[in-house]
Design an enzyme around this catalytic site. Structure first.
Site, PDB file in Angstrom:
ATOM      1  CE  LYS A  88      -0.282  -4.475   3.079  1.00 17.14           C
ATOM      2  NZ  LYS A  88      -0.775  -5.780   2.551  1.00 17.14           N
ATOM      3  CE1 TYR A 118      -3.301  -2.437   6.027  1.00 15.69           C
ATOM      4  CE2 TYR A 118      -3.107  -0.091   5.569  1.00 15.69           C
ATOM      5  CZ  TYR A 118      -3.244  -1.396   5.120  1.00 15.69           C
ATOM      6  OH  TYR A 118      -3.307  -1.646   3.771  1.00 15.69           O
ATOM      7  CB  THR A 174      -0.908  -0.010   1.252  1.00 21.54           C
ATOM      8  OG1 THR A 174      -1.486   1.283   1.418  1.00 21.54           O
ATOM      9  CG2 THR A 174      -0.134  -0.332   2.530  1.00 21.54           C
ATOM     10  CG  ASP A 175      -1.078   5.067  -0.882  1.00 26.91           C
ATOM     11  OD1 ASP A 175      -1.625   4.422   0.035  1.00 26.91           O
ATOM     12  OD2 ASP A 175      -1.642   6.027  -1.453  1.00 26.91           O
ATOM     13  CD  GLU A 176      -3.111   3.779   4.781  1.00 30.27           C
ATOM     14  OE1 GLU A 176      -2.786   3.539   5.952  1.00 30.27           O
ATOM     15  OE2 GLU A 176      -4.280   3.923   4.412  1.00 30.27           O
TER      16      GLU A 176
HETATM   17  P1  NAD Z   1     -10.140  -6.695   2.771  1.00 33.82           P
HETATM   18  O1  NAD Z   1     -10.050  -6.431   4.228  1.00 33.82           O
HETATM   19  O2  NAD Z   1     -11.393  -6.398   2.043  1.00 33.82           O
HETATM   20  O3  NAD Z   1      -9.798  -8.235   2.490  1.00 33.82           O
HETATM   21  C1  NAD Z   1      -8.799  -8.928   3.174  1.00 33.82           C
HETATM   22  C2  NAD Z   1      -9.042 -10.413   2.965  1.00 33.82           C
HETATM   23  O4  NAD Z   1      -7.990 -11.129   3.628  1.00 33.82           O
HETATM   24  C3  NAD Z   1     -10.358 -10.919   3.576  1.00 33.82           C
HETATM   25  O5  NAD Z   1     -11.019 -11.748   2.674  1.00 33.82           O
HETATM   26  C4  NAD Z   1      -9.913 -11.693   4.809  1.00 33.82           C
HETATM   27  O6  NAD Z   1     -10.787 -12.758   5.165  1.00 33.82           O
HETATM   28  C5  NAD Z   1      -8.560 -12.198   4.359  1.00 33.82           C
HETATM   29  N1  NAD Z   1      -7.665 -12.523   5.487  1.00 33.82           N
HETATM   30  C6  NAD Z   1      -7.415 -11.750   6.584  1.00 33.82           C
HETATM   31  N2  NAD Z   1      -6.560 -12.397   7.400  1.00 33.82           N
HETATM   32  C7  NAD Z   1      -6.251 -13.574   6.797  1.00 33.82           C
HETATM   33  C8  NAD Z   1      -5.411 -14.667   7.143  1.00 33.82           C
HETATM   34  N3  NAD Z   1      -4.705 -14.655   8.287  1.00 33.82           N
HETATM   35  N4  NAD Z   1      -5.318 -15.708   6.305  1.00 33.82           N
HETATM   36  C9  NAD Z   1      -6.050 -15.732   5.142  1.00 33.82           C
HETATM   37  N5  NAD Z   1      -6.867 -14.739   4.780  1.00 33.82           N
HETATM   38  C10 NAD Z   1      -6.964 -13.670   5.591  1.00 33.82           C
HETATM   39  O7  NAD Z   1      -8.915  -5.924   2.134  1.00 33.82           O
HETATM   40  P2  NAD Z   1      -8.767  -5.223   0.697  1.00 33.82           P
HETATM   41  O8  NAD Z   1      -9.211  -3.838   0.805  1.00 33.82           O
HETATM   42  O9  NAD Z   1      -9.315  -6.123  -0.334  1.00 33.82           O
HETATM   43  O10 NAD Z   1      -7.164  -5.203   0.595  1.00 33.82           O
HETATM   44  C11 NAD Z   1      -6.474  -6.325   0.055  1.00 33.82           C
HETATM   45  C12 NAD Z   1      -4.981  -6.037   0.118  1.00 33.82           C
HETATM   46  O11 NAD Z   1      -4.694  -4.849  -0.612  1.00 33.82           O
HETATM   47  C13 NAD Z   1      -4.457  -5.801   1.533  1.00 33.82           C
HETATM   48  O12 NAD Z   1      -3.212  -6.422   1.635  1.00 33.82           O
HETATM   49  C14 NAD Z   1      -4.322  -4.291   1.639  1.00 33.82           C
HETATM   50  O13 NAD Z   1      -3.273  -3.958   2.520  1.00 33.82           O
HETATM   51  C15 NAD Z   1      -3.977  -3.921   0.211  1.00 33.82           C
HETATM   52  N6  NAD Z   1      -4.404  -2.579  -0.229  1.00 33.82           N
HETATM   53  C16 NAD Z   1      -5.697  -2.159  -0.036  1.00 33.82           C
HETATM   54  C17 NAD Z   1      -6.082  -0.907  -0.519  1.00 33.82           C
HETATM   55  C18 NAD Z   1      -7.492  -0.405  -0.342  1.00 33.82           C
HETATM   56  O14 NAD Z   1      -7.750   0.767  -0.630  1.00 33.82           O
HETATM   57  N7  NAD Z   1      -8.447  -1.215   0.088  1.00 33.82           N
HETATM   58  C19 NAD Z   1      -5.157  -0.104  -1.177  1.00 33.82           C
HETATM   59  C20 NAD Z   1      -3.841  -0.561  -1.348  1.00 33.82           C
HETATM   60  C21 NAD Z   1      -3.497  -1.818  -0.881  1.00 33.82           C
HETATM   61  O1  DAU Z   2      -4.016   4.206   0.771  1.00 31.55           O
HETATM   62  C1  DAU Z   2      -4.302   2.847   0.717  1.00 31.55           C
HETATM   63  C2  DAU Z   2      -5.071   2.439   1.945  1.00 31.55           C
HETATM   64  O2  DAU Z   2      -6.379   2.988   1.814  1.00 31.55           O
HETATM   65  C3  DAU Z   2      -5.139   0.925   2.152  1.00 31.55           C
HETATM   66  O3  DAU Z   2      -3.848   0.449   2.390  1.00 31.55           O
HETATM   67  C4  DAU Z   2      -6.053   0.567   3.324  1.00 31.55           C
HETATM   68  O4  DAU Z   2      -6.199  -0.829   3.406  1.00 31.55           O
HETATM   69  C5  DAU Z   2      -7.402   1.213   3.093  1.00 31.55           C
HETATM   70  O5  DAU Z   2      -8.230   0.971   4.217  1.00 31.55           O
HETATM   71  C6  DAU Z   2      -7.269   2.704   2.861  1.00 31.55           C
HETATM   72  O6  DAU Z   2      -6.852   3.388   4.073  1.00 31.55           O
HETATM   73  P1  DAU Z   2      -7.487   4.786   4.538  1.00 31.55           P
HETATM   74  O7  DAU Z   2      -7.321   4.896   5.991  1.00 31.55           O
HETATM   75  O8  DAU Z   2      -7.009   5.889   3.682  1.00 31.55           O
HETATM   76  O9  DAU Z   2      -9.036   4.470   4.129  1.00 31.55           O
HETATM   77  P2  DAU Z   2     -10.405   4.737   4.887  1.00 31.55           P
HETATM   78  O10 DAU Z   2     -11.499   4.433   3.936  1.00 31.55           O
HETATM   79  O11 DAU Z   2     -10.461   4.124   6.235  1.00 31.55           O
HETATM   80  O12 DAU Z   2     -10.369   6.334   5.090  1.00 31.55           O
HETATM   81  C7  DAU Z   2     -10.221   7.219   3.995  1.00 31.55           C
HETATM   82  C8  DAU Z   2     -10.175   8.633   4.556  1.00 31.55           C
HETATM   83  O13 DAU Z   2     -11.486   8.950   5.095  1.00 31.55           O
HETATM   84  C9  DAU Z   2      -9.227   8.808   5.712  1.00 31.55           C
HETATM   85  O14 DAU Z   2      -8.636  10.103   5.636  1.00 31.55           O
HETATM   86  C10 DAU Z   2     -10.095   8.710   6.943  1.00 31.55           C
HETATM   87  C11 DAU Z   2     -11.414   9.279   6.485  1.00 31.55           C
HETATM   88  N1  DAU Z   2     -12.617   8.714   7.140  1.00 31.55           N
HETATM   89  C12 DAU Z   2     -12.786   7.368   7.125  1.00 31.55           C
HETATM   90  C13 DAU Z   2     -13.889   6.805   7.744  1.00 31.55           C
HETATM   91  C14 DAU Z   2     -14.064   5.307   7.750  1.00 31.55           C
HETATM   92  C15 DAU Z   2     -13.558   9.562   7.719  1.00 31.55           C
HETATM   93  O15 DAU Z   2     -13.407  10.816   7.707  1.00 31.55           O
HETATM   94  N2  DAU Z   2     -14.650   8.997   8.325  1.00 31.55           N
HETATM   95  C16 DAU Z   2     -14.845   7.647   8.372  1.00 31.55           C
HETATM   96  O16 DAU Z   2     -15.862   7.210   8.983  1.00 31.55           O
END
Ligand code: NAD
Ligand code: DAU
Length: 351
Positions: free
Chosen positions: A168, A164, A139-141
């Site tokens: 990562k 988190y 992730t970019d985080e």
């Molecule tokens: P998500 O939380 O929707 O899905 C995570 C999945 O992993 C779930 O299906 C969960 O059951 C499974 N999981 C959790 N722990 C596990 C374990 N111990 N063994 C096997 N499976 C397990 O997450 P997402 O948003 O789909 O993100 C997927 C990946 O992409 C993550 O690694 C996250 O860090 C990365 N990512 C997410 C975003 C975003 O914006 N959502 C952006 C950049 C990177």
């Molecule tokens: O940048 C990539 C990341 O984006 C991934 O690695 C993470 O898995 C994914 O959860 C996401 O992280 P963020 O923390 O940026 O996403 P989130 O949707 O939780 O929040 C987006 C922005 O909105 C953040 O600045 C927090 C804000 N927010 C979020 C929630 C849930 C609010 O203001 N209110 C809320 O209730």
């Protein structure tokens, strides 16, 4: 035909990616997922009977199970999506983040390394028998937070601010070290904020859509001026596909949608699309250690691999909202379970 192990394929991005692969390639897909609160087999309903798709319920930390999967299915490629993925949950309960995101990643790599019989270090070793490789979905985080200018390039040092992102970043360091030490065939991707169908409603976009539809307050953390660089999940899938097929081993690729928006802008846009009042907006206590701004520089993946995002933000958001409106049963099933307790714990003191 290649055999791919997709870890975490029942989550948001993993399930979208499995469907992308099945529509574009003749691969055997083994989806290993623990089905935590975020994993949902309903996300894969429309491909569950595809003969090329197989589901295995299990934990990426379970080395015995991993060994059996590699033995039984002759895995060539691993794409690791499995993770605890929500920043707010990591602030409340960080331990499971370290366990799954760091130790789980290591268990996957150790198993693949043993099974693929990776040779000792050879700096010039860029390709492997059968094209085996391990893709870490990061992730970019991991880069931390930006000020009002600048973008993350792959050269930025990692500087994570939440449990988190620290987990990562730690995983990325171990993945990188396996490449440097063992020449283990890895690629790391670092993507920005995804939105789209099947995203769990703890994340900004689906949480706000659900609350708006139910006319509940929309909780904006702090001043709402934090910036994220939004990418439609289908663009993230094409980027991973590109990295998987054309990426260079040992490299990191940033992935972003060229779409910086303040949180408050997103929420107002959603309300506008849904025809709901801005009176629903509620400014609440800020997230601890809240990163101010993320922005991805896509130059490397675009110039070296020819990938570009194809969705405009407006098109992606429209498709997303339409999907949530057409799939309210999917949402209602989630928000009527353990989610009630989660929401109560997370937000009850906010309002
Ligand atoms: P998500 O939380 O929707 O899905 C995570 C999945 O992993 C779930 O299906 C969960 O059951 C499974 N999981 C959790 N722990 C596990 C374990 N111990 N063994 C096997 N499976 C397990 O997450 P997402 O948003 O789909 O993100 C997927 C990946 O992409 C993550 O690694 C996250 O860090 C990365 N990512 C997410 C975003 C975003 O914006 N959502 C952006 C950049 C990177
Ligand atoms: O940048 C990539 C990341 O984006 C991934 O690695 C993470 O898995 C994914 O959860 C996401 O992280 P963020 O923390 O940026 O996403 P989130 O949707 O939780 O929040 C987006 C922005 O909105 C953040 O600045 C927090 C804000 N927010 C979020 C929630 C849930 C609010 O203001 N209110 C809320 O209730």
């Amino acid at each position: 035909m290649k055999n791919l192990l997709i870890a975490g394929g029942a989550g948001f991005i993993g399930s979208n990616f499995i469907k992308h692969l099945l529509s574009n390639y003749d691969y055997n897909i083994y989806n290993l997922d623990k089905l935590t609160y975020a994993g949902n087999l309903k996300n894969l309903d429309n491909i569950k009977n595809d003969k090329r798709y197989h589901f295995i319920k299990g934990d990426i930390c379970d080395r015995q199970l991993l060994g059996k999967i590699f033995d039984d299915y002759n895995i060539h490629i691993v794409v690791n999506f499995a993770a605890e993925s929500h920043v707010d949950r990591s602030i409340e309960d960080p331990e499971v983040f370290s366990k799954t995101n760091i130790l789980g990643t290591q268990a996957l790599m150790d198993t693949a390394k043993r099974y693929w019989k990776v040779k000792p270090y050879d700096r010039y070793c860029r390709e492997y028998k059968d094209g085996v490789k391990y893709i870490q979905i990061s992730t970019d985080e991991v880069y931390g937070s930006l000020g009002i200018t600048g973008k993350f390039t792959e050269e930025n040092p990692v500087s994570p601010n939440s449990p988190y992102s620290a987990s990562k970043a730690s995983a990325d360091m171990i993945v990188r070290a396996y490449y440097e030490t063992y020449c283990f065939p890895i690629i790391i991707t670092r993507c920005s904020n995804n939105y789209g169908p099947y995203q769990f409603p703890e994340k900004l976009v689906p949480l706000m859509i659900n609350n708006a539809l139910k006319e509940k307050p929309l909780p904006i953390y702090g001043d709402g001026k934090q910036v994220r660089d939004w990418i439609f999940v289908k663009d993230h899938c094409t980027a991973i596909d590109t990295v998987l097929h054309k990426g260079k081993l040992g490299e990191v690729y940033n992935i972003g949608g060229n779409n910086e928006r303040e949180n408050i802008q997103i929420v107002k846009l959603l309300l506008n699309y849904l025809g709901k009042s801005e009176q629903l907006i509620a400014y609440v206590r800020d997230r601890l250690g809240h990163d101010r701004r993320y922005s991805i520089d896509n130059t490397k993946i675009s110039t070296e691999l020819g990938w570009f995002p194809s969705y405009t933000f407006e098109k992606g958001l429209e498709e997303t909202i339409k999907w949530y409106l057409d799939n309210q049963e999917w949402m209602d099933e989630i928000v009527s379970g353990d989610y009630i307790m989660y929401y109560e714990q997370m937000y009850s003191t906010s309002f």
